[in-house]
Design a protein around this motif. Structure first.
Motif, short mmCIF file in Angstrom:
data_model
loop_
_atom_site.label_atom_id
_atom_site.label_comp_id
_atom_site.label_asym_id
_atom_site.label_seq_id
_atom_site.Cartn_x
_atom_site.Cartn_y
_atom_site.Cartn_z
N ARG A 327 -10.56 7.09 17.47
CA ARG A 327 -9.97 5.82 17.88
C ARG A 327 -9.51 4.98 16.69
O ARG A 327 -9.42 3.77 16.77
N LEU A 328 -9.21 5.63 15.60
CA LEU A 328 -8.63 5.02 14.42
C LEU A 328 -7.53 5.94 13.91
O LEU A 328 -7.61 7.16 14.08
N VAL A 329 -6.51 5.35 13.29
CA VAL A 329 -5.43 6.15 12.70
C VAL A 329 -5.54 6.04 11.19
O VAL A 329 -5.35 4.96 10.62
N SER A 330 -5.86 7.15 10.55
CA SER A 330 -5.97 7.16 9.08
C SER A 330 -4.58 7.30 8.47
O SER A 330 -3.61 7.63 9.17
N LEU A 331 -4.49 7.08 7.17
CA LEU A 331 -3.22 7.24 6.48
C LEU A 331 -2.72 8.68 6.59
O LEU A 331 -1.53 8.92 6.84
N ASP A 332 -3.62 9.66 6.44
CA ASP A 332 -3.22 11.07 6.55
C ASP A 332 -2.66 11.38 7.94
O ASP A 332 -1.64 12.07 8.07
N GLU A 333 -3.33 10.88 8.98
CA GLU A 333 -2.86 11.11 10.34
C GLU A 333 -1.49 10.47 10.54
O GLU A 333 -0.60 11.04 11.21
N PHE A 334 -1.30 9.29 9.99
CA PHE A 334 -0.03 8.58 10.13
C PHE A 334 1.09 9.33 9.42
O PHE A 334 2.18 9.52 10.00
#
Length: 451
Positions: A327-334
């Motif tokens: 339930r969080l968007v990390s920089l890598d995922e983005f």
């Protein structure tokens, strides 16, 4: 979602602002931040950092929307103060946390933290007992014996068999209950919005029934006109697409769209600087898109619908980008998401008016439910009126009895203070034979004498 601000302090003394809008993901957000505080160094002036304070201070609570929110927040805040628990937390992945494996580490936390947790649990048990009693009184069961032990079983976030101490099972239950309840938060919110929309349509139809034919026709025409005006808006970019983010980059950030850089964009809109997009930060990205459709000054635009649209957009992006489901968007995922074809060539986005919120069958069932509720309410109202009339009648009887009793008491008081009346036989009075009335002496001269 409820407006609150929650702060967490890392080992360096830096204060991290979690969020001002609390929703279903924030329990996981707290746990994630626990696990990654040491991994996210923040520039800080060491000379201005005060040494850690050992004394346990009452935590500042933020509302997650759960009925046991205060208990949950206080337990989390006090566990976070224990060095051993924090260290184990850093080495535990999110899935293990949600499954309750971290709870076993409770046996190794410091004595003063365990003592505080015991106190928190006793307070929570007392709160639940009070709620049970209030519910019993509200249901007209005042004075009846309450089996608290049995009734406490309905609350799954603590071990009711041991109301005095906070044990491993209590932490396990608390984590699992919060996980389950917060997972259902969005589902319940969608259901609430659906009921809101059906209630709005029901009220509109009921209003039409009160109008004559001409007025009803004008009202229907006005309604259709408002629907057309609301649907007449600019194209909505797909949430999380390159076009949508570039529009934010240009209009909100004031930057050249040709210079768009995903990494820079992420850092600009990671407002609390924790290295993640949380729900609030994601939802803020959709404001420009929503302003194309909704204007609070326009009769045809419903701001409740705007917030539902915002949350739909956030859920969609989370489902597409949040690959580890924390339930969080990390920089890598983005960054990974910006390299996909869907980011560059997205499908169109259908707004609420293009996606019916409810079916005709659901509306019919909703209206039948309202009718039953109204009927039940009328029956209860009639019963209450009868009870009121009976109470008023009984009150009148009591008042009459009170007046009678008061008069009797007054009579008795007068009898005590007044002297007794003595009977006297007047000497100047005679009784005629055959007559029961006395005759005064002055009248005897008029009577005939007998020889």
């Amino acid at each position: 979602m409820l407006s609150q601000t929650c702060y967490i302090r890392n080992d360096n003394g830096d204060v991290l602002v979690l969020s001002q809008m609390w929703g279903p993901s924030h329990f996981f957000l707290i746990l994630c931040l626990w696990a990654c505080l040491d991994a996210l160094p923040v520039a800080v002036n060491k000379t201005k950092v005060s040494p850690p304070v050992e004394e346990l201070e009452p935590p500042k609570s933020a509302d997650t929307g759960l009925h046991y929110d205060r208990y949950l927040r206080e337990v989390i805040d006090f566990l976070e103060k224990d060095p051993h628990f924090r260290e184990k937390l850093h080495n535990t992945d999110m899935e293990d946390i949600k499954q309750g494996k971290l709870a076993k580490e409770l046996d190794f936390v410091s004595h003063h933290v365990r003592t505080k947790l015991d106190e928190l649990k006793r307070q929570e048990v007392n709160r639940l007992r009070t709620l049970i009693k209030l519910k019993q009184d509200a249901n007209g069961e005042k004075g009846m014996t309450v089996d608290h032990q049995a009734l406490l079983k309905q609350f799954e976030h603590l071990n009711n068999m041991n109301p005095h101490t906070f044990e491993v099972e209590d932490l396990d239950r608390l984590i699992k209950s919060a996980t389950n309840d917060l997972d259902n938060f969005d589902k319940e919110r969608h259901e609430d919005f659906k009921k809101y929309e059906m209630a709005k349509e029901h009220d509109r139809k009921e209003h039409l029934k009160t109008l004559d034919e001409d007025a009803r026709k004008k009202e229907e025409e006005h309604f259709e006109e408002l629907k057309k005006k609301h649907a007449d808006h600019p194209k909505i970019n797909h949430p999380g697409s390159q076009d949508q983010l570039k529009e934010v980059w240009e209009e909100a950030d004031g930057l050249d769209p040709n210079d768009f850089d995903p990494k820079t964009f992420f850092k600009l809109h990671d407002t609390n600087g924790d290295g993640y997009f949380d729900e609030q930060e994601l939802e803020a990205l959709f404001t420009k898109e929503l302003e194309k459709v909704y204007d609070p000054t326009h009769e045809e635009d419903d701001m409740m619908e705007m917030e539902e649209e915002r949350l739909r957009m956030r859920e969609h992006v989370m489902n597409e980008v949040d690959t580890n489901k924390d339930r969080l968007v990390s920089l890598d995922e983005f960054i990974t998401a910006t390299n996909r074809k869907e980011f560059l060539e997205p499908d169109g986005w259908e707004t609420l008016e293009q996606n019916p919120i409810y079916t005709e069958e659901e509306l019919r069932e909703f209206e039948e439910h309202l009718a039953r509720e109204e009927q039940d309410l009328n029956l209860k109202t009639n019963d209450l009126m009868k009870q009121r009339e009976e109470l008023e009648r009984q009150q009148e009887q009591l008042n009459a009895q009170k007046m009678e009793l008061q008069r009797a008491v007054e009579h008795m008081e007068r009898s005590k203070t007044e002297p007794p009346v003595q009977s006297k036989v007047p000497s100047a009075v005679e009784i005629l034979p055959g007559d029961s009335q006395p005759v005064s002496q002055g009248h005897q001269q008029d009577l005939p004498t007998h020889s």
